[in-house]
Enzyme design. Structure first.
Site, mmCIF file in Angstrom:
data_model
loop_
_atom_site.group_PDB
_atom_site.id
_atom_site.type_symbol
_atom_site.label_atom_id
_atom_site.label_comp_id
_atom_site.label_asym_id
_atom_site.label_seq_id
_atom_site.Cartn_x
_atom_site.Cartn_y
_atom_site.Cartn_z
ATOM 1 N N LYS A 1 0.854 -1.194 0.000
ATOM 2 C CA LYS A 1 0.000 0.000 0.000
ATOM 3 C C LYS A 1 0.891 1.245 0.000
ATOM 4 O O LYS A 1 1.910 1.284 0.700
ATOM 5 C CB LYS A 1 -0.882 -0.019 1.252
ATOM 6 C CG LYS A 1 -1.949 1.073 1.302
ATOM 7 C CD LYS A 1 -2.766 0.941 2.597
ATOM 8 C CE LYS A 1 -3.913 1.933 2.669
ATOM 9 N NZ LYS A 1 -4.702 1.778 3.916
ATOM 10 N N SER B 1 -9.609 1.703 2.942
ATOM 11 C CA SER B 1 -8.757 2.472 2.064
ATOM 12 C C SER B 1 -7.734 1.650 1.289
ATOM 13 O O SER B 1 -7.214 2.121 0.276
ATOM 14 C CB SER B 1 -8.010 3.533 2.881
ATOM 15 O OG SER B 1 -7.155 2.908 3.824
ATOM 16 N N SER C 1 -9.654 -0.688 7.128
ATOM 17 C CA SER C 1 -9.138 -0.463 5.782
ATOM 18 C C SER C 1 -8.469 -1.659 5.131
ATOM 19 O O SER C 1 -8.131 -1.600 3.950
ATOM 20 C CB SER C 1 -8.145 0.712 5.789
ATOM 21 O OG SER C 1 -8.840 1.931 5.812
#
Lengths: 472, 449
Positions: free
Chosen positions: B45, B120, B144
């Site tokens: 990420k 996210s 997330s």
């Protein structure tokens, strides 16, 4: 009716650690800009603070030395504001739960109570040029303690004396080097006026006071300024004022309405600081005797005057030097005289630090022993001392080399004395005719004859005997 | 056991990512490098800092920022043979549940490209679900990892707070943030977590508790396991999500688990508490993006004030600005006690409620999300409805306990559904065992390959 000044100080002291409060960067002063920086103190994304144990230890030491209560649990908080010298956009400090609470400092005859001692990080520095400003973050993240006093001070001189005393304790404990020119010690003063016995008046906070003289001047200025306002029926505005050393006056920086909302809250990147009692106790063992305690001891145990004791304890290094000398010499009184008069003179004349001084307490102590045992006389001792300060040689070596050892052999002194009297018949006659002032001249001639090495007491005695006795 | 060819991973990314948009940067491994036998491709990420690729956090404010150091989790992955093939899309600074708040475009759900991949960590979830990488790292603050794992039909794990070092994870809400893992199979997540877990002297909040061998006994089933259904969470749950959840519970019952209703009375306050604490912390964590030392500085800024206002004004997207404002308010003088202070008290109560529940139960179950993946654009203008995506996941972040999402079937529209398993602090091992049992009994993961 007069106005009474009510003053409290907030003193920021840089802790004497090798590395910064939350990262491994060196804390050294005067390096090229932005050379002691890393992702943590530059606030790079993802970098996290890790607390410096040594900084906590020094803060605890200072807390113990000022009789603060060391809190078993204290909390680091974020103080939020934007400024280019503050990389994270917040300063890590302690707010609701500081490491030390309460405490007091004896200041002359009065006690100044402490509100708190807390740990926080310093900001960087800005350098303003005509068309731009530059940021140096070497100082960002260096550890400080803030020592907040209660409003117990009543005059500018009180405040300056308290600040001096606090600096002395900081330096004694090794928490801070006390170097005000390099900014190791900074002070803000809260000043308000009231009628004696009335509740506290509205205060102004004066920032950026970096010497004892400036502190006294800034407070005097504030007292005059506030008095003028109050006398003319005006009201004091709560505000932050900046001291301008060049003009010797304070100027408004921001009023209460303009003040920041710092939005303090516990820093979630750091755990609650938990301090075990056993650690506090082991640190307590490293806190040295403070000036106040030493002065009492010197007066009591060594019969040294209060004034001398004050001078000897002003600096911890000197006090330690004196104590070691006294122990070596087994004569505290004499050690006190030598340190107070000679050592301090030499250090001052040569602008030398004690750490670089060639004479050790052991050397000075042995010199005093040589005097006390009669091996050398007072005049020779001065010569030995000067030579020690110069060369760093041992006192015995110097005595030997320069042939300064004292002659205490009665026969040798008598032989020399007879020679002197024989050479000065006129003076002998004058003495015997009642002009006894001539005695000193004859003793002087004897000392000269023996190149100063004669035991002075014996020289006096022998000359007197020979003059008083029937003609030999 | 985690395996995969680096070249094949890069090829799959090249072929499919035009449609999915899971990646913000792809490594330049055009000439096949010789890789050791135990190497495997992994996606990261883009809020984990890396020295060899930019870190954007899905934001324009970082510009072309290169970190001078690798995040601890990234360094541990590299040391274990992980080859970072790319960095994945996310909601800006991990603030969102759909990746629609990325400054660089939305990530599409591999199951239906009109739908979001969740967020996210939507890019990491979609990359694993689309077969571009076998495993990926994400980060959690309120769900997330688990929510996008649920939307994309894969396994997603949020470990205990303090289990994985946050060093190098760009902070959103420090007391909630934790790095998590994605994979298609439970055992891969267990293996990946074991690689990145463990104490790190660079993160004061990282734990010294030793890391268990998560795969030891992972196949030993759930007989006798005390399984709690969080009553307050599922009380109003209806429709196919409820039916799917009930069926999942039945799988445990059949496996010999002792299934009963558990109570976490304060769980209903989680979303309110979460959005106060997370935004309060975020409002100050994001202060360092000031245009002074790195990242975007407004070209028109002339004064110090303009550097701050214009750089941040241009650099941050609307959701980030909204949260900074909400968080700043919650910490403001005069409001602190009513918002942040009270939220902390309720959070403590929630932790205590979980502790009480875990005296009776080894694991707790809820659905991972109240609904399957929603359509792109459906909630982006309705922040409150978007925030409710975290309703089942945020409690674990607030309590600091481990939790994971496991595929549990499909909706009538063919969208993945997901079961959430929560366990006590540092009891990841029992959580993985329960998840592995479910995977063995159901094998929904097969549908993804």
């Amino acid at each position: 009716m007069t106005w009474e000044a009510v003053i409290g100080l907030e003193v920021h002291a840089r802790l004497l650690t090798e590395s910064k409060l939350f990262c491994g960067c060196a804390t050294s002063f005067g390096a090229a800009p932005n050379t002691h920086v890393c992702p943590v103190c530059l606030a790079y994304p993802g970098a996290l603070p890790v607390l410096n144990r040594r900084a906590v230890e020094l803060a605890i030491r200072m807390a113990i030395a000022t009789d603060c209560e060391v809190q078993p649990r204290s909390v680091f908080a974020r103080k939020n504001y934007f400024y280019p010298d503050l990389p994270k956009g917040y300063q890590i400090s302690q707010f609701e739960r500081p490491i030390g609470t309460g405490g007091h400092v004896e200041n002359g005859g009065m006690t100044v109570r402490l509100t708190r001692i807390h740990i926080e990080e310093d900001a960087g520095k800005l350098m303003h040029e005509s068309d731009r400003s530059l940021v140096d973050l070497n100082r960002a993240g260096t550890p400080l303690i803030e020592i907040v006093s209660e409003p117990d001070l009543r005059s500018a001189s009180d405040a300056a004396a308290y600040f001096t005393r606090l600096r002395q304790i900081l330096m004694y404990t090794g928490a801070c080097d006390g170097n005000m020119e390099e900014g190791s010690l900074r002070c803000d003063a809260n000043v308000s006026l009231r009628r004696p016995g009335a509740p506290l008046g509205t205060r102004s906070e004066v920032k950026n006071v970096n010497s004892f003289r400036y502190l006294a001047r800034a407070i005097e200025f504030e007292i005059e300024r506030q008095t003028a306002i109050l006398e003319s029926g005006g009201k004091i505005v709560q505000e932050t004022r900046l001291f301008d050393p060049a003009a010797g006056e304070t100027r408004s920086m921001r009023t209460k309405e303009e003040s920041h909302d710092y939005r303090y809250f516990p820093d979630p990147d750091l755990l609650t600081l938990e301090i075990e009692q056993s650690w506090i106790e082991s640190i307590r063992g490293t806190v040295p005797l403070l000036p106040r305690q030493r002065i009492a001891r010197y007066q009591q145990d060594y019969a040294i005057s209060a004034g001398d004791a004050e001078v000897l304890t002003a600096d911890r290094g000197i006090a330690d030097f004196f104590e070691a000398t006294a122990a070596e010499a087994a004569n505290a009184k004499s050690a006190a005289n030598w340190v107070r008069n000679e050592v301090l003179r030499v250090l001052n004349d040569r602008k030398t630090e004690l750490a670089d001084y060639r004479v050790t307490p052991a050397m000075l102590g042995r010199l005093i022993r040589l005097i006390d045992s009669g091996a050398i006389g007072g005049k020779a001792a001065k010569e030995v001392f000067d030579e020690m300060s110069e060369s760093g040689d041992q006192p015995e070596t110097i005595v030997e080399k320069k042939g300064l050892s004292q002659v205490s052999d009665p026969a040798a002194i008598r032989d020399a004395a007879l020679l002197v009297l024989e050479r000065n018949p006129a003076q002998v006659e004058q003495y015997r005719a009642g002009k006894i002032q001539i005695f000193g001249f004859l003793v002087g001639q004897l000392m000269k004859e023996m190149r100063g090495r004669a035991n002075a007491e014996m020289a006096n005695q022998v000359i007197r005997e020979l003059l008083e006795s029937p003609r030999a | 056991m985690i395996s995969g060819s680096i070249d094949e991973s890069l090829r799959t990314i090249r072929e499919n990512d035009g449609r999915i948009h899971a990646f913000l940067h792809v490594a330049k491994h055009d000439v096949p490098a010789i890789q050791p036998a135990d190497s495997f491709p992994v996606a990261i990420k883009d809020n984990l800092v890396t020295t060899d690729m930019p870190t954007t956090c899905g934001s324009r404010i970082l510009g072309e920022f290169y970190s001078p150091f690798d995040a601890t989790a990234v360094a541990r992955l590299r040391a274990a043979g992980g080859v970072i093939v790319g960095k994945t899309n996310l909601d800006e600074f991990a603030m969102g549940s759909s990746t629609e708040h990325s400054a660089f475009g939305v990530t599409r759900n591999p199951w239906d490209d009109t739908r979001v991949a969740g967020g996210s960590s939507g890019g990491s979830a979609a990359a694993v679900a689309a077969g571009m990488v076998p495993v990926a790292l994400g980060s959690e603050t309120g769900g997330s990892v688990r929510q996008p794992a649920a939307f994309c039909g894969i396994v997603g794990v949020k470990p205990t707070y303090g289990r994985v070092s946050r060093n190098g994870l760009v902070a959103f809400a420090s007391s909630l943030d934790q790095i998590g893992v994605f994979s298609r199979r439970v055992a891969e997540s267990a293996e990946l977590l074991a690689i990145i877990a463990g104490h790190d002297p660079l993160d004061s909040t990282s734990s010294r508790v030793l890391v268990d061998d998560y795969r030891d006994g992972i196949d030993s089933g759930v007989s006798g396991l005390r399984v709690g259904i969080v009553g307050e969470a599922i009380r109003d749950l209806k429709g196919e999500v409820r039916a799917n959840f009930d069926a999942a519970v039945e799988v445990y019952r059949r496996g010999g688990a002792k299934v009963e209703t558990a109570h976490v009375p304060s769980i209903g306050y989680s979303i309110a508490v979460y959005y106060i604490i997370a935004n309060a912390e975020a409002s100050t964590n994001l202060s360092r993006f000031d245009g002074i030392r790195y990242g975007h500085r407004s070209a028109r800024a002339r004064t110090l004030g303009e550097i701050y206002f214009d750089s941040r004004g241009e650099g941050f997207g609307p959701e980030v600005k909204r949260r900074i404002m909400l968080g700043t308010f919650a910490l403001s003088s005069g409001y602190y006690d009513a918002y942040y202070g009270r939220a902390q008290k309720v959070r403590a109560k929630l932790r205590a409620d979980f502790a009480t529940a875990f005296k009776q139960f080894d694991i707790l179950l809820t659905p991972t999300t109240p609904e399957p993946a929603f359509r792109i654009g459906e909630k982006v203008s309705d922040p409150l409805s978007m925030y409710l995506s975290d309703i089942f996941t945020a409690p674990a972040n607030l309590a600091g306990i481990p939790a994971m999402a496991v595929p549990s079937g499909f909706s009538s529209e063919g969208l993945p559904l997901s079961l959430q398993i929560m366990a006590p602090h540092f009891q990841e091992k029992v959580m993985f065992r329960a998840a592995q049992f479910f995977e063995n009994e159901t094998a929904y993961w097969r549908a993804t390959t």
